[in-house]
Write a protein that holds these residues in place. Structure first.
Motif, PDB file in Angstrom:
ATOM      1  N   ASN A 243       9.389  -7.190   6.799  1.00  0.00           N
ATOM      2  CA  ASN A 243       8.742  -8.355   7.490  1.00  0.00           C
ATOM      3  C   ASN A 243       7.278  -8.072   7.681  1.00  0.00           C
ATOM      4  N   GLY A 244       6.779  -6.957   7.314  1.00  0.00           N
ATOM      5  CA  GLY A 244       5.514  -6.604   7.209  1.00  0.00           C
ATOM      6  C   GLY A 244       4.991  -5.879   8.296  1.00  0.00           C
ATOM      7  N   TYR A 245       5.730  -5.819   9.359  1.00  0.00           N
ATOM      8  CA  TYR A 245       5.186  -4.965  10.678  1.00  0.00           C
ATOM      9  C   TYR A 245       5.278  -3.499  10.355  1.00  0.00           C
ATOM     10  N   ILE A 246       4.713  -2.623  11.036  1.00  0.00           N
ATOM     11  CA  ILE A 246       4.496  -1.497  10.822  1.00  0.00           C
ATOM     12  C   ILE A 246       5.473  -0.685  12.286  1.00  0.00           C
ATOM     13  N   SER A 247       6.277   0.443  11.837  1.00  0.00           N
ATOM     14  CA  SER A 247       7.077   0.995  12.774  1.00  0.00           C
ATOM     15  C   SER A 247       6.834   2.582  12.706  1.00  0.00           C
TER      16      SER A 247
ATOM     17  N   ARG B 215      10.244   3.721   0.065  1.00  0.00           N
ATOM     18  CA  ARG B 215       9.248   2.714  -0.547  1.00  0.00           C
ATOM     19  C   ARG B 215       8.256   2.219   0.772  1.00  0.00           C
ATOM     20  N   GLY B 216       8.765   2.183   1.782  1.00  0.00           N
ATOM     21  CA  GLY B 216       7.844   1.493   3.001  1.00  0.00           C
ATOM     22  C   GLY B 216       6.987   2.603   3.928  1.00  0.00           C
ATOM     23  N   VAL B 217       7.113   3.959   3.408  1.00  0.00           N
ATOM     24  CA  VAL B 217       6.307   5.031   4.355  1.00  0.00           C
ATOM     25  C   VAL B 217       4.798   4.945   3.961  1.00  0.00           C
ATOM     26  N   ARG B 218       4.034   4.491   4.977  1.00  0.00           N
ATOM     27  CA  ARG B 218       2.677   4.754   4.753  1.00  0.00           C
ATOM     28  C   ARG B 218       2.259   6.044   5.036  1.00  0.00           C
TER      29      ARG B 218
ATOM     30  N   MET C  24       1.021  -1.385   0.102  1.00  0.00           N
ATOM     31  CA  MET C  24       0.000   0.113   0.030  1.00  0.00           C
ATOM     32  C   MET C  24       0.827   1.286   0.031  1.00  0.00           C
ATOM     33  N   ARG C  25       0.548   2.196  -1.045  1.00  0.00           N
ATOM     34  CA  ARG C  25       1.362   3.259  -0.978  1.00  0.00           C
ATOM     35  C   ARG C  25       0.784   4.532  -0.087  1.00  0.00           C
ATOM     36  N   GLY C  26       1.535   5.201   0.597  1.00  0.00           N
ATOM     37  CA  GLY C  26       0.847   5.987   1.619  1.00  0.00           C
ATOM     38  C   GLY C  26       1.155   7.428   1.104  1.00  0.00           C
ATOM     39  N   GLN C  27       0.782   8.226   2.112  1.00  0.00           N
ATOM     40  CA  GLN C  27       1.172   9.875   1.858  1.00  0.00           C
ATOM     41  C   GLN C  27       2.333  10.184   2.577  1.00  0.00           C
ATOM     42  N   ASN C  28       3.099  10.921   1.721  1.00  0.00           N
ATOM     43  CA  ASN C  28       4.528  11.129   2.175  1.00  0.00           C
ATOM     44  C   ASN C  28       4.609  12.630   1.822  1.00  0.00           C
ATOM     45  N   PHE C  29       4.612  13.463   3.136  1.00  0.00           N
ATOM     46  CA  PHE C  29       4.643  15.046   2.815  1.00  0.00           C
ATOM     47  C   PHE C  29       6.214  15.320   3.051  1.00  0.00           C
ATOM     48  N   VAL C  30       6.968  14.446   3.530  1.00  0.00           N
ATOM     49  CA  VAL C  30       8.416  14.858   3.611  1.00  0.00           C
ATOM     50  C   VAL C  30       9.256  14.601   2.465  1.00  0.00           C
ATOM     51  N   SER C  31      10.181  15.647   2.094  1.00  0.00           N
ATOM     52  CA  SER C  31      10.901  15.559   1.058  1.00  0.00           C
ATOM     53  C   SER C  31      12.591  15.457   1.501  1.00  0.00           C
ATOM     54  N   PRO C  32      13.431  15.297   0.715  1.00  0.00           N
ATOM     55  CA  PRO C  32      14.762  15.548   0.931  1.00  0.00           C
ATOM     56  C   PRO C  32      15.306  16.912   1.430  1.00  0.00           C
ATOM     57  N   ASP C  33      14.718  17.783   0.975  1.00  0.00           N
ATOM     58  CA  ASP C  33      14.826  19.405   1.270  1.00  0.00           C
ATOM     59  C   ASP C  33      14.406  19.498   2.506  1.00  0.00           C
ATOM     60  N   ASP C  34      13.833  18.561   3.240  1.00  0.00           N
ATOM     61  CA  ASP C  34      13.303  18.762   4.867  1.00  0.00           C
ATOM     62  C   ASP C  34      14.627  18.370   5.772  1.00  0.00           C
ATOM     63  N   VAL C  35      15.602  18.260   5.368  1.00  0.00           N
ATOM     64  CA  VAL C  35      16.797  17.855   6.354  1.00  0.00           C
ATOM     65  C   VAL C  35      16.996  19.023   7.381  1.00  0.00           C
TER      66      VAL C  35
END
Length: 68
Positions: free
Chosen positions: A24-28, A59-62, A1-12
């Protein structure tokens, strides 16, 4: 499932929050300062409140957002 990611590399340097899926499928979750974005590995690196570095695969960001 592709989520919503409002963080970009410019936010360092900013405080961010991620919810992400592990291989492994778990959420963190990771909350802290975005230290860097590793373009080759497509991975965010977040320093949490304990000073630990947490690797967050893009790729794993929800859900990801800048907080504060």
């Amino acid at each position: 499932m592709r989520g919503q990611n409002f963080v970009s590399p410019d936010d360092v340097g900013k405080r961010v929050s991620f919810q992400f899926e592990l291989p492994n499928g778990y959420i963190s979750e990771a909350v802290g300062t975005l230290e860097l974005y590793d373009r080759a590995a497509e991975t965010y690196v977040v320093k949490d409140r304990h000073g630990e570095l947490v690797r967050v695969p893009a790729r794993g960001v929800r859900f990801g957002r800048v907080v504060g």
